[in-house]
Enzyme design. Structure first.
Site, PDB file in Angstrom:
ATOM      1  N   SER A   1     -11.626  24.206 -29.932  1.00 12.08           N
ATOM      2  CA  SER A   1     -11.939  22.782 -30.376  1.00 12.08           C
ATOM      3  C   SER A   1     -10.914  22.654 -31.738  1.00 12.08           C
ATOM      4  O   SER A   1     -10.525  23.473 -32.185  1.00 12.08           O
ATOM      5  CB  SER A   1     -13.530  22.887 -31.153  1.00 12.08           C
ATOM      6  OG  SER A   1     -13.249  21.762 -32.208  1.00 12.08           O
TER       7      SER A   1
ATOM      8  N   LYS B   1     -15.421  27.595 -31.507  1.00 11.30           N
ATOM      9  CA  LYS B   1     -15.695  27.072 -30.204  1.00 11.30           C
ATOM     10  C   LYS B   1     -15.024  27.657 -29.089  1.00 11.30           C
ATOM     11  O   LYS B   1     -13.922  27.911 -29.066  1.00 11.30           O
ATOM     12  CB  LYS B   1     -15.745  25.512 -29.922  1.00 11.30           C
ATOM     13  CG  LYS B   1     -16.516  24.978 -30.859  1.00 11.30           C
ATOM     14  CD  LYS B   1     -18.033  24.715 -30.659  1.00 11.30           C
ATOM     15  CE  LYS B   1     -18.248  24.139 -29.223  1.00 11.30           C
ATOM     16  NZ  LYS B   1     -18.334  22.637 -29.280  1.00 11.30           N
TER      17      LYS B   1
ATOM     18  N   SER C   1       0.727  -1.063  -0.040  1.00  9.60           N
ATOM     19  CA  SER C   1      -0.068  -0.122  -0.006  1.00  9.60           C
ATOM     20  C   SER C   1       0.984   1.294   0.021  1.00  9.60           C
ATOM     21  O   SER C   1       0.522   2.306  -0.243  1.00  9.60           O
ATOM     22  CB  SER C   1      -0.967  -0.101   1.336  1.00  9.60           C
ATOM     23  OG  SER C   1      -0.095  -0.110   2.452  1.00  9.60           O
TER      24      SER C   1
ATOM     25  N   THR D   1     -37.074  27.324 -12.663  1.00  8.85           N
ATOM     26  CA  THR D   1     -37.280  25.878 -12.062  1.00  8.85           C
ATOM     27  C   THR D   1     -37.685  25.145 -13.331  1.00  8.85           C
ATOM     28  O   THR D   1     -38.522  25.481 -14.171  1.00  8.85           O
ATOM     29  CB  THR D   1     -38.760  26.129 -11.014  1.00  8.85           C
ATOM     30  OG1 THR D   1     -39.758  26.533 -11.720  1.00  8.85           O
ATOM     31  CG2 THR D   1     -38.528  27.205  -9.885  1.00  8.85           C
ATOM     32  N   HIS D   2     -37.577  23.858 -13.092  1.00 10.64           N
ATOM     33  CA  HIS D   2     -37.589  22.905 -14.298  1.00 10.64           C
ATOM     34  C   HIS D   2     -36.928  23.494 -15.448  1.00 10.64           C
ATOM     35  O   HIS D   2     -37.244  23.009 -16.737  1.00 10.64           O
ATOM     36  CB  HIS D   2     -39.361  22.668 -14.742  1.00 10.64           C
ATOM     37  CG  HIS D   2     -40.097  22.294 -13.210  1.00 10.64           C
ATOM     38  ND1 HIS D   2     -40.490  21.232 -13.167  1.00 10.64           N
ATOM     39  CD2 HIS D   2     -40.680  23.275 -12.562  1.00 10.64           C
ATOM     40  CE1 HIS D   2     -41.214  21.218 -12.057  1.00 10.64           C
ATOM     41  NE2 HIS D   2     -41.277  22.421 -11.826  1.00 10.64           N
TER      42      HIS D   2
ATOM     43  N   GLU E   1     -17.202  21.511 -16.900  1.00  9.94           N
ATOM     44  CA  GLU E   1     -17.422  20.116 -17.268  1.00  9.94           C
ATOM     45  C   GLU E   1     -16.711  19.223 -16.378  1.00  9.94           C
ATOM     46  O   GLU E   1     -17.175  17.998 -15.996  1.00  9.94           O
ATOM     47  CB  GLU E   1     -17.203  19.958 -18.812  1.00  9.94           C
ATOM     48  CG  GLU E   1     -18.201  20.772 -19.736  1.00  9.94           C
ATOM     49  CD  GLU E   1     -18.002  20.769 -20.998  1.00  9.94           C
ATOM     50  OE1 GLU E   1     -18.296  19.750 -21.743  1.00  9.94           O
ATOM     51  OE2 GLU E   1     -17.089  21.616 -21.383  1.00  9.94           O
TER      52      GLU E   1
ATOM     53  N   ASN F   1      -2.044  -1.658  13.538  1.00 15.04           N
ATOM     54  CA  ASN F   1      -3.721  -1.656  13.577  1.00 15.04           C
ATOM     55  C   ASN F   1      -4.026  -0.189  14.193  1.00 15.04           C
ATOM     56  O   ASN F   1      -4.674   0.424  13.628  1.00 15.04           O
ATOM     57  CB  ASN F   1      -4.386  -2.598  14.271  1.00 15.04           C
ATOM     58  CG  ASN F   1      -4.154  -4.077  13.278  1.00 15.04           C
ATOM     59  OD1 ASN F   1      -3.720  -3.805  12.216  1.00 15.04           O
ATOM     60  ND2 ASN F   1      -4.702  -5.210  13.753  1.00 15.04           N
TER      61      ASN F   1
END
Ligand code: ARG
Length: 455
Positions: free
Chosen positions: A274, A280, A20, A152-153, A287, A107
């Site tokens: 882009s 773009k 580890s 809203t929505h 994102e 431990n």
């Protein structure tokens, strides 16, 4: 470390499968701090002389310096950070180094290191949260008079100040900071002295170890202390919720920066182009932040799942705890820093936002409120205004430009003066003056309150 009982060398495959250290080396500072405190307790109980303690302390601090300056090579053969450091100590100072692990197991050692590490991480992330809050309050302040539609929505609902929208996130982030500080409180219990499971017959002054390490109390059940990782789950849960909030902020930014909304300008420094389409300008930071929320949830689910079937106490499964937690800590820290930078450099296109917020339909509810003031029951008022909205749509005219006779035949309450005042955006905002609502005075006061609180 356990050569007495074993005759064969460990399989190479087990060494690479079981190590580890490639992750937990990051706990080296906390491991060394814990070991020095433990050594001091061993001295207090007469297991180490003052000279032996000093040689252990100097040896450990020397190792820490070498790790910090990149001059230490961790070995996978030594499994984890604990055995790497202990083996190196013994290599450097000889037999005295081999006394350090008296009355201690990995431990309780890892239970300590992980708590120490996460307590620090919780504090650092709270600081990053404060900085993002400051960036949001700064952006709110720069556009303190700007309106935009609230949704809203994802349908235009009512006009709000841009600042009010941003301050909603400042509130959410404040609860996130609270959750992190609560989680840190649950870590505030010093596990060293629990040994592998049942403490030790060598009695150390656990309370002074706790004091040295900045814990306010010692754990009171050795099995609980080595077996549970609820504190790590709790931190992961707090980070997952925080991630959800940042993701929603990111989503708002992505929408606002699109041509369809056209409300927000992001700086070139925080966007990408882009490779194909020359026009773009992509909001990649937002994102990515939205996307990385997936791993924050995943890390939480992974640890909950790892822990759920384990009999008390320590099981090697638990070594799986660190990778996800450290990943979440890193991911959230980086995300908070970069989103703060992006928001500090962003600006609202106030003219576009105002144009959208000036849609008279956003004040249809206000019109219903005027009817209520004239004694019409709200449900009835809702229906009357709904009828006017339908009529405006049918006539292809903006709601506030319907004929006065249309308003008055809908209800005598809707006199010319009432209609005119209702559709005045400034008056409409000023009227929203109850606590928590976005009147200009309220929003100014909230900007002021947060600025002071965060400074
Ligand atoms: N690397 C181990 C872990 O992270 C340390 C504890 C090992 N304990 C043991 N009994 N093998 O869980």
């Amino acid at each position: 470390m356990w050569k007495g009982r074993f005759k064969e060398e460990q399989s190479d495959l087990l060494k690479s499968y079981g190590e580890s250290v490639s992750t937990d080396w990051q706990l080296f500072r906390h491991d060394i701090r814990g070991s020095i405190a433990h050594a001091r307790a061993l001295m207090g109980s007469g297991i180490l002389t003052q000279t032996e303690f000093s040689s252990i302390e100097d040896g450990l601090l020397g190792i820490q310096k070498d790790i910090e300056s990149g001059q230490f090579e961790f070995s996978r053969d030594l499994e984890d950070v604990h055995m790497n450091i202990e083996a190196e100590l013994t290599r450097r100072i000889g037999a005295t180094g081999a006394k350090l692990h008296t009355a201690r197991s990995r431990n309780d050692q890892v239970a300590l290191d992980f708590r120490l590490y996460l307590r620090d991480a919780s504090g650092q992330i709270q600081q990053h949260i404060r900085n993002l809050q400051k960036a949001l309050v700064g952006l709110a302040d720069r556009h303190r008079h700007a309106l935009l539609p609230g949704y809203t929505h994802l349908q235009r609902a009512q006009p709000v100040f841009f600042a009010h929208h941003l301050l909603a996130y400042v509130e959410m982030l404040d609860r996130d900071a609270g959750r992190l500080s609560d989680a840190a409180k649950r870590m505030d219990s010093m596990p060293l002295g629990s040994g592998a499971i049942a403490g030790s017959t060598i009695i150390l002054d656990r309370e002074s170890v706790a004091r040295e390490l900045g814990f306010s109390k010692v754990s009171t059940n050795s099995m609980d202390a080595v077996a549970d990782r609820d504190f790590a789950c709790e931190l992961l849960a707090a980070l997952a919720i925080l991630g959800m909030h940042i993701s929603r902020l990111s989503e708002d930014v992505i929408l606002w920066a699109s041509a369809e909304f056209g409300f927000l300008d992001l700086s070139d420094r925080h966007t990408t182009g882009s490779s194909l389409m020359p026009q773009k300008k992509n909001p990649d930071i937002a994102e990515l932040a939205r996307g990385k929320t997936g791993r924050l949830y995943g890390n939480l689910m992974a640890l909950l799942t790892t822990m759920k079937g384990l009999p008390l106490t320590y099981n090697r499964d638990m070594q799986e705890d660190k990778e996800g937690v450290l990943d979440s800590v890193q991911t959230v820290s980086d995300t908070l820093v970069i989103i703060a930078e992006m928001m500090s450099a962003a600006s609202l296109r106030e003219d576009r936002a105002l144009e959208a917020a000036s849609d008279p339909l956003l004040l249809a509810t206000d019109l219903a409120d005027r009817l209520v003031e004239g004694g019409v029951p709200f449900r009835k008022a809702h229906e009357i205004v709904g009828g006017l909205v339908a009529l405006a749509q049918q006539k292809r005219t903006p709601l506030h430009l319907l004929n006065q006779s249309d308003f008055e035949s809908a209800s005598p309450v809707l006199t010319q003066e009432v209609v005119k005042k209702t559709f005045d955006l400034n008056l409409a905002m000023a009227a929203r003056k109850a606590i928590g609502a976005p009147s200009p005075d309220n929003v100014a006061r909230e900007i002021q309150r947060w600025s002071e609180q965060l400074s």
